[in-house]
Design a protein around this motif. Structure first.
Motif, PDB file in Angstrom:
ATOM      1  N   ARG A   1      74.239  33.901 -14.824  1.00 27.86           N
ATOM      2  CA  ARG A   1      74.165  32.504 -15.247  1.00 27.86           C
ATOM      3  C   ARG A   1      73.587  32.386 -16.660  1.00 27.86           C
ATOM      4  O   ARG A   1      74.005  31.541 -17.436  1.00 27.86           O
ATOM      5  CB  ARG A   1      73.331  31.700 -14.248  1.00 27.86           C
ATOM      6  CG  ARG A   1      73.525  30.217 -14.365  1.00 27.86           C
ATOM      7  CD  ARG A   1      72.785  29.437 -13.280  1.00 27.86           C
ATOM      8  NE  ARG A   1      73.416  29.604 -11.980  1.00 27.86           N
ATOM      9  CZ  ARG A   1      72.843  30.216 -10.934  1.00 27.86           C
ATOM     10  NH1 ARG A   1      71.634  30.703 -11.026  1.00 27.86           N
ATOM     11  NH2 ARG A   1      73.476  30.320  -9.795  1.00 27.86           N
ATOM     12  N   THR A   2      72.645  33.272 -17.003  1.00 32.52           N
ATOM     13  CA  THR A   2      72.029  33.211 -18.332  1.00 32.52           C
ATOM     14  C   THR A   2      72.989  33.668 -19.428  1.00 32.52           C
ATOM     15  O   THR A   2      72.771  33.369 -20.597  1.00 32.52           O
ATOM     16  CB  THR A   2      70.752  34.079 -18.397  1.00 32.52           C
ATOM     17  OG1 THR A   2      71.108  35.452 -18.209  1.00 32.52           O
ATOM     18  CG2 THR A   2      69.743  33.648 -17.352  1.00 32.52           C
ATOM     19  N   LEU A   3      74.038  34.395 -19.058  1.00 32.51           N
ATOM     20  CA  LEU A   3      74.980  34.925 -20.043  1.00 32.51           C
ATOM     21  C   LEU A   3      76.204  34.036 -20.238  1.00 32.51           C
ATOM     22  O   LEU A   3      76.950  34.214 -21.197  1.00 32.51           O
ATOM     23  CB  LEU A   3      75.448  36.324 -19.616  1.00 32.51           C
ATOM     24  CG  LEU A   3      74.354  37.375 -19.438  1.00 32.51           C
ATOM     25  CD1 LEU A   3      74.936  38.647 -18.856  1.00 32.51           C
ATOM     26  CD2 LEU A   3      73.655  37.639 -20.760  1.00 32.51           C
ATOM     27  N   LEU A   4      76.427  33.097 -19.326  1.00 29.88           N
ATOM     28  CA  LEU A   4      77.647  32.298 -19.349  1.00 29.88           C
ATOM     29  C   LEU A   4      77.448  30.977 -20.084  1.00 29.88           C
ATOM     30  O   LEU A   4      76.357  30.404 -20.071  1.00 29.88           O
ATOM     31  CB  LEU A   4      78.108  32.011 -17.915  1.00 29.88           C
ATOM     32  CG  LEU A   4      78.419  33.226 -17.047  1.00 29.88           C
ATOM     33  CD1 LEU A   4      78.747  32.783 -15.630  1.00 29.88           C
ATOM     34  CD2 LEU A   4      79.544  34.045 -17.637  1.00 29.88           C
ATOM     35  N   THR A   5      78.534  30.515 -20.680  1.00 30.10           N
ATOM     36  CA  THR A   5      78.507  29.183 -21.285  1.00 30.10           C
ATOM     37  C   THR A   5      78.526  28.146 -20.168  1.00 30.10           C
ATOM     38  O   THR A   5      78.799  28.467 -19.006  1.00 30.10           O
ATOM     39  CB  THR A   5      79.736  28.963 -22.186  1.00 30.10           C
ATOM     40  OG1 THR A   5      80.909  28.955 -21.361  1.00 30.10           O
ATOM     41  CG2 THR A   5      79.842  30.032 -23.267  1.00 30.10           C
ATOM     42  N   LYS A   6      78.280  26.905 -20.527  1.00 24.51           N
ATOM     43  CA  LYS A   6      78.288  25.825 -19.534  1.00 24.51           C
ATOM     44  C   LYS A   6      79.659  25.736 -18.858  1.00 24.51           C
ATOM     45  O   LYS A   6      79.750  25.584 -17.637  1.00 24.51           O
ATOM     46  CB  LYS A   6      77.925  24.495 -20.218  1.00 24.51           C
ATOM     47  CG  LYS A   6      77.674  23.383 -19.265  1.00 24.51           C
ATOM     48  CD  LYS A   6      76.382  23.612 -18.515  1.00 24.51           C
ATOM     49  CE  LYS A   6      76.044  22.396 -17.677  1.00 24.51           C
ATOM     50  NZ  LYS A   6      74.991  22.667 -16.725  1.00 24.51           N
ATOM     51  N   ALA A   7      80.725  25.861 -19.634  1.00 20.87           N
ATOM     52  CA  ALA A   7      82.083  25.793 -19.075  1.00 20.87           C
ATOM     53  C   ALA A   7      82.331  26.953 -18.110  1.00 20.87           C
ATOM     54  O   ALA A   7      82.932  26.774 -17.046  1.00 20.87           O
ATOM     55  CB  ALA A   7      83.118  25.803 -20.196  1.00 20.87           C
ATOM     56  N   GLN A   8      81.868  28.136 -18.481  1.00 18.56           N
ATOM     57  CA  GLN A   8      82.031  29.298 -17.604  1.00 18.56           C
ATOM     58  C   GLN A   8      81.223  29.120 -16.318  1.00 18.56           C
ATOM     59  O   GLN A   8      81.680  29.473 -15.236  1.00 18.56           O
ATOM     60  CB  GLN A   8      81.607  30.575 -18.325  1.00 18.56           C
ATOM     61  CG  GLN A   8      82.539  30.987 -19.436  1.00 18.56           C
ATOM     62  CD  GLN A   8      81.970  32.115 -20.272  1.00 18.56           C
ATOM     63  OE1 GLN A   8      80.755  32.200 -20.488  1.00 18.56           O
ATOM     64  NE2 GLN A   8      82.849  32.982 -20.760  1.00 18.56           N
ATOM     65  N   GLN A   9      80.027  28.564 -16.450  1.00 18.23           N
ATOM     66  CA  GLN A   9      79.202  28.319 -15.266  1.00 18.23           C
ATOM     67  C   GLN A   9      79.883  27.324 -14.333  1.00 18.23           C
ATOM     68  O   GLN A   9      79.870  27.501 -13.113  1.00 18.23           O
ATOM     69  CB  GLN A   9      77.825  27.794 -15.668  1.00 18.23           C
ATOM     70  CG  GLN A   9      76.934  28.837 -16.286  1.00 18.23           C
ATOM     71  CD  GLN A   9      75.570  28.279 -16.649  1.00 18.23           C
ATOM     72  OE1 GLN A   9      75.117  27.293 -16.072  1.00 18.23           O
ATOM     73  NE2 GLN A   9      74.908  28.906 -17.608  1.00 18.23           N
ATOM     74  N   GLU A  10      80.493  26.291 -14.904  1.00 18.63           N
ATOM     75  CA  GLU A  10      81.188  25.303 -14.080  1.00 18.63           C
ATOM     76  C   GLU A  10      82.398  25.923 -13.388  1.00 18.63           C
ATOM     77  O   GLU A  10      82.680  25.619 -12.233  1.00 18.63           O
ATOM     78  CB  GLU A  10      81.598  24.105 -14.930  1.00 18.63           C
ATOM     79  CG  GLU A  10      80.414  23.248 -15.346  1.00 18.63           C
ATOM     80  CD  GLU A  10      80.786  22.163 -16.350  1.00 18.63           C
ATOM     81  OE1 GLU A  10      81.992  21.985 -16.633  1.00 18.63           O
ATOM     82  OE2 GLU A  10      79.858  21.503 -16.850  1.00 18.63           O
ATOM     83  N   ALA A  11      83.101  26.813 -14.101  1.00 19.95           N
ATOM     84  CA  ALA A  11      84.268  27.468 -13.514  1.00 19.95           C
ATOM     85  C   ALA A  11      83.869  28.361 -12.339  1.00 19.95           C
ATOM     86  O   ALA A  11      84.623  28.525 -11.383  1.00 19.95           O
ATOM     87  CB  ALA A  11      85.003  28.291 -14.573  1.00 19.95           C
ATOM     88  N   MET A  12      82.673  28.907 -12.413  1.00 22.95           N
ATOM     89  CA  MET A  12      82.199  29.806 -11.353  1.00 22.95           C
ATOM     90  C   MET A  12      81.125  29.151 -10.492  1.00 22.95           C
ATOM     91  O   MET A  12      80.381  29.841  -9.804  1.00 22.95           O
ATOM     92  CB  MET A  12      81.640  31.091 -11.973  1.00 22.95           C
ATOM     93  CG  MET A  12      82.676  31.968 -12.637  1.00 22.95           C
ATOM     94  SD  MET A  12      81.977  33.553 -13.137  1.00 22.95           S
ATOM     95  CE  MET A  12      81.689  34.330 -11.554  1.00 22.95           C
ATOM     96  N   ALA A  13      81.048  27.847 -10.506  1.00 22.40           N
ATOM     97  CA  ALA A  13      79.951  27.136  -9.836  1.00 22.40           C
ATOM     98  C   ALA A  13      79.813  27.526  -8.371  1.00 22.40           C
ATOM     99  O   ALA A  13      78.707  27.787  -7.894  1.00 22.40           O
ATOM    100  CB  ALA A  13      80.137  25.632  -9.967  1.00 22.40           C
ATOM    101  N   ASP A  14      80.918  27.569  -7.647  1.00 25.69           N
ATOM    102  CA  ASP A  14      80.833  27.911  -6.226  1.00 25.69           C
ATOM    103  C   ASP A  14      80.306  29.321  -6.027  1.00 25.69           C
ATOM    104  O   ASP A  14      79.498  29.579  -5.142  1.00 25.69           O
ATOM    105  CB  ASP A  14      82.197  27.769  -5.547  1.00 25.69           C
ATOM    106  CG  ASP A  14      82.581  26.315  -5.365  1.00 25.69           C
ATOM    107  OD1 ASP A  14      81.677  25.455  -5.400  1.00 25.69           O
ATOM    108  OD2 ASP A  14      83.783  26.042  -5.198  1.00 25.69           O
ATOM    109  N   TRP A  15      80.773  30.249  -6.844  1.00 28.22           N
ATOM    110  CA  TRP A  15      80.350  31.637  -6.673  1.00 28.22           C
ATOM    111  C   TRP A  15      78.925  31.848  -7.170  1.00 28.22           C
ATOM    112  O   TRP A  15      78.187  32.652  -6.614  1.00 28.22           O
ATOM    113  CB  TRP A  15      81.300  32.588  -7.399  1.00 28.22           C
ATOM    114  CG  TRP A  15      81.066  34.002  -6.987  1.00 28.22           C
ATOM    115  CD1 TRP A  15      81.564  34.620  -5.883  1.00 28.22           C
ATOM    116  CD2 TRP A  15      80.239  34.965  -7.645  1.00 28.22           C
ATOM    117  NE1 TRP A  15      81.105  35.909  -5.820  1.00 28.22           N
ATOM    118  CE2 TRP A  15      80.289  36.150  -6.891  1.00 28.22           C
ATOM    119  CE3 TRP A  15      79.463  34.945  -8.796  1.00 28.22           C
ATOM    120  CZ2 TRP A  15      79.605  37.298  -7.250  1.00 28.22           C
ATOM    121  CZ3 TRP A  15      78.777  36.094  -9.152  1.00 28.22           C
ATOM    122  CH2 TRP A  15      78.855  37.249  -8.384  1.00 28.22           C
ATOM    123  N   LEU A  16      78.532  31.123  -8.200  1.00 29.76           N
ATOM    124  CA  LEU A  16      77.195  31.309  -8.766  1.00 29.76           C
ATOM    125  C   LEU A  16      76.096  30.674  -7.918  1.00 29.76           C
ATOM    126  O   LEU A  16      74.933  31.005  -8.068  1.00 29.76           O
ATOM    127  CB  LEU A  16      77.134  30.741 -10.187  1.00 29.76           C
ATOM    128  CG  LEU A  16      77.876  31.546 -11.247  1.00 29.76           C
ATOM    129  CD1 LEU A  16      77.906  30.781 -12.557  1.00 29.76           C
ATOM    130  CD2 LEU A  16      77.242  32.911 -11.443  1.00 29.76           C
TER     131      LEU A  16
END
Length: 128
Positions: free
Chosen positions: A99-114
């Motif tokens: 989570r600390t390495l991902l952009t906000k958009a990437q975090q949203e794309a992986m929200a369920d998995w993260l």
């Protein structure tokens, strides 16, 4: 193409073929192992697996076999539970770090998995 290049190419192709064969072999073994685990969880539990291979000679023997299977089934479930818990702790740690390495958009794309597994379990329990 000189001899060194040909040799390097042959080695690389051999390595890639070996990796592919290893991956396929591992996948087959893994799938078989998972199928055996699913088989134990199906109706009848561990005794159901035993019952598929042998016919008890008496009701007494069947009761004894079922007793042993039930006792070990409980122990195996305990082991599986601990392994699942440990796996979830490791995955949750990885999620925090990712989570600390991902952009906000990437975090949203992986929200369920993260989302930590404990939150996923809580949300599925509230749905039921």
């Amino acid at each position: 193409m000189n001899t060194q290049t040909k040799s390097a190419l042959v080695l690389m192709v051999t390595l890639l073929v070996g990796v592919a064969i290893g991956a396929v072999g591992w996948s087959i073994v893994h799938n078989e192992r998972m199928e055996r685990m699913r088989e134990m969880r199906r109706e009848g539990g561990l005794y159901g697996v035993i019952d598929r291979y042998i016919d008890p000679e008496s009701v007494h023997q069947e009761e004894q076999l079922r007793s042993v299977a039930d006792r070990y089934h409980a122990q195996l479930e305990d082991v599986y539970g601990h392994a699942r818990n440990r796996r979830n702790v490791i995955l949750d740690s990885m999620r925090v770090e990712l989570r600390t390495l991902l952009t906000k958009a990437q975090q949203e794309a992986m929200a369920d998995w993260l989302r930590p597994r404990s939150q996923v379990a809580d949300s599925t329990q509230t749905l039921n």
